[in-house]
Design an enzyme around this catalytic site. Structure first.
Site, PDB file in Angstrom:
ATOM      1  N   GLU B  84       0.817  -1.220   0.000  1.00  0.00           N
ATOM      2  CA  GLU B  84       0.000   0.000   0.000  1.00  0.00           C
ATOM      3  C   GLU B  84       0.848   1.265   0.000  1.00  0.00           C
ATOM      4  OE1 GLU B  84      -0.487  -2.556   2.090  1.00  0.00           O
ATOM      5  OE2 GLU B  84      -2.298  -3.409   1.225  1.00  0.00           O
ATOM      6  N   PHE B 109      -6.116  -0.015   5.319  1.00  0.00           N
ATOM      7  CA  PHE B 109      -4.725  -0.018   4.839  1.00  0.00           C
ATOM      8  C   PHE B 109      -4.316   1.367   4.342  1.00  0.00           C
ATOM      9  CE2 PHE B 109      -6.046  -4.565   3.783  1.00  0.00           C
ATOM     10  CZ  PHE B 109      -5.724  -5.001   5.055  1.00  0.00           C
TER      11      PHE B 109
END
Lengths: 280, 339
Positions: B84, B109
């Site tokens: 991410e 995330f």
């Protein structure tokens, strides 16, 4: 590519000028990441005056090679290179690190012409470069992205996410440069978090990997040429072993040189020593 | 002291057990109208006229409806892998070079793992990256690892970032071109899969930065965003049978807040103001509205319907929405208790 005779001597002169300009800026503040500036000057000289394509009067020219400084604290060195390249006016150096200066202590894209990204939070430059390299390929651009990282920055996991991604996407327009000066905030990088063996690591991540003496202009020129000319579709990295404070013996000898305070009288001494070293 | 929970024994004549609401669980009720993958289809539609639109994800294309875009425009889709930080930074790199990236992952995330990358690589330079994230608030029963109960609080504090919490399929469909047209970075909460369609019954269009009064009422003013808007609309219908007359001000743009509409509606006398949000009681729409009203010197009776300041349980969404007070029934119960 065949460099004209004396080309590398010109690059040595540029490196000396970058060091001298960086010391002048350090003198304005009386402090700073001057040891890094001195160690990386040869790399910047070869990047800006040998390898990269750019237009001094048009820093956002679409056809330029992009130089991503993720290690924002090296800004003093990059400002010196940008001044020598004619991208930043020389008189700006007097404002270095002052209020409202366009040359803040940590490099930020919104402040300075030629500063491509906002560094400072380490581990962001290489992943940003991934997106930019993919975008350049979408645009069918032949420009390179250069990303200067430090050995300490290799502790950031995001760097390795990006290293994996660069090989996955076969980013042959990406050239990473790792300044291995074995120093970071809390001491020698090798004792803070060992990243060696670096050559093997980068190669295992799928990169065309070279390791050179980062204070040897001839070796750097050869490595930059090889990185650009490399035919295989893979990203390229040049691991550069450098010496903190390079060119100023009493700074080279300092043990704690991550963030240097130099006494008032010592700045002129440092510049004199640099001049003497270069004249030798 | 043991940190473990005690065993929950199943007794012989227990009620039918509900299944864990995993990531693909729909929040739609059985009798609700739905629309499939409104985000993915809206992005495909937008991409027809905007060559600068690209889509990136961190191994969650299918779970954010971005797979629809990936199938339509495979050469404009970038699978960045389960990374991410890379997803956000690479989107910044794309935006630097003139593209408009839509980056998708789960809200947890983006808000927790990739925060610094969104902050420094995207927001600090005001780059036009559109971050679109599934599983906002309590929309999965998978547990705290996937329940973004704190994302609005986290992102509200980030300068330059526009924050959107759409209600339903119509809201999402209309928000996509609007956020793409906005010159800066945007975080949008996403409902995916079979998404309820509710707002088509109201005289409503999504406008960036604008709140919309969906219904008026004398006794209660609901101020709500996201899926809680459909819940308070349902609750208003139920409460009307008990002669409780509710207004609903839908606030799909959490930041910048439509302060004028909030002050205007909350200033009307005699109404209990209730902010309802699918988010922790800390730092979301409720506290944002409270701040607006305090600064404006407007002091109505004020309540919050929100998730508690806790790590929430795993389980089935209907159970959890009842337990934490955001189901239609739980909303009605709270309102009656307060009036």
């Amino acid at each position: 590519m065949h460099a004209p005779i004396g080309h590398n001597s010109q690059l040595r002169l540029k490196a000396y000028q970058i060091r001298r300009t960086a010391l002048k800026m350090g003198q304005v503040q009386g402090q700073g990441y001057i040891a890094q500036a001195l160690d990386v000057a040869d790399i910047l000289a070869v990047a800006y005056f040998h390898a990269m394509t750019f237009r001094a009067g048009e820093p956002d020219w679409e056809g330029r090679d992009r130089f991503y400084l993720s290690i924002g604290h090296y800004a003093i060195a990059l400002y010196a290179a940008l001044i020598e390249a004619g991208i930043v006016p020389r008189e700006e150096l007097e404002t270095y690190g002052g209020d409202d200066s366009c040359l803040p202590m940590s490099g930020m894209a919104t402040y300075t012409p030629g500063m491509e990204i906002t560094g400072g939070s380490l581990g962001q430059g290489l992943p940003i470069a991934i997106g930019a390299c993919l975008a350049l390929k979408r645009k069918r651009s032949s420009s390179f992205i250069y990303n200067l990282l430090s050995d300490g920055e290799l502790g950031e996991g995001s760097t390795w996410e990006a290293a994996m991604s660069a090989a996955h996407w076969k980013l042959d327009n990406l050239i990473a440069i790792v300044d291995v000066n074995d120093q970071q905030a809390d001491g020698p990088s090798s004792s803070v978090l060992s990243a060696e063996p670096l050559h093997e690591k980068w190669r295992a991540f799928g990169w065309f990997t070279q390791r050179v003496d980062g204070n040897d202009i001839d070796a750097l020129v050869t490595a930059f040429d090889a990185a650009r000319a490399h035919a295989a579709p893979q990203p390229r990295v040049i691991i550069c072993d450098t010496l903190m404070g390079k060119g100023v013996p009493f700074l080279e000898a300092r043990e704690k040189n991550h963030f240097i305070r130099v006494d008032d009288g010592e700045w002129d001494k440092a510049i004199d020593m640099l001049d003497a070293e270069f004249a030798r | 002291m043991s940190l473990k929970r005690s065993f929950a024994r199943v007794t012989g004549d227990a009620a039918p057990r509900l299944k864990t609401s995993a990531m693909i669980a729909s929040i739609a009720g059985d009798d609700q109208k739905t629309q499939a993958a409104p985000f993915g289809h809206a992005l495909v539609e937008l991409a027809k006229t905007r060559a600068d639109i690209v889509g990136l994800t961190a191994d969650l294309a299918k779970y954010t409806d971005l797979h629809i875009f990936a199938e339509a425009y495979p050469d404009r889709f970038y699978q960045m892998g389960m990374a991410e930080q890379l997803l956000m930074a690479a989107s910044a790199g794309m935006a630097r070079e003139g593209f408009t990236p839509f980056a998708t992952t789960y809200a947890v995330f983006a808000s927790r793992r990739a925060y610094d990358f969104i902050c420094m690589a995207i927001a600090e330079e005001n780059l036009p990256v559109k971050i679109v994230c599934a599983l906002p608030g309590l929309t999965t029963g998978y547990g705290p690892s996937h329940q973004a109960t704190d994302d609005l609080s986290i992102f509200r504090a980030m300068p330059n970032l526009t924050v959107i919490d759409p209600c339903d399929a119509l809201d999402i469909e209309q928000a996509v071109p609007a956020i793409a047209a906005h010159p800066g970075p945007v975080y949008m909460r996403l409902l995916r899969g079979k998404v309820p369609l509710v707002l088509d019954e109201y005289d409503y269009r999504f406008e960036l930065g604008k709140a919309a009064l969906l219904r008026d009422g004398r006794d209660v003013l609901f101020i709500s965003s996201g899926l809680m808007t459909m819940r308070v609309l349902e609750a208003s219908k139920v409460l009307s049978k008990d002669s409780i007359d509710c207004a609903v001000l839908h606030v799909p743009t959490i930041k910048p807040l439509d302060t004028a509409a909030i002050i205007r509606e909350a200033s009307k006398p005699g109404r209990l103001v209730v902010v309802a949000e699918n988010h922790s009681i800390i730092g979301g729409l409720g506290e944002a509205v409270a701040g607006v009203l305090m600064r404006a010197g407007v002091h109505p009776a004020f309540r919050q319907i929100a998730l508690p300041d806790q790590f929430l349980d795993a389980g089935a969404l209907p159970t959890l929405h009842d337990r934490y007070g955001i189901s239609t029934g739980a909303i009605c119960g709270q309102i009656k208790g307060w009036l």
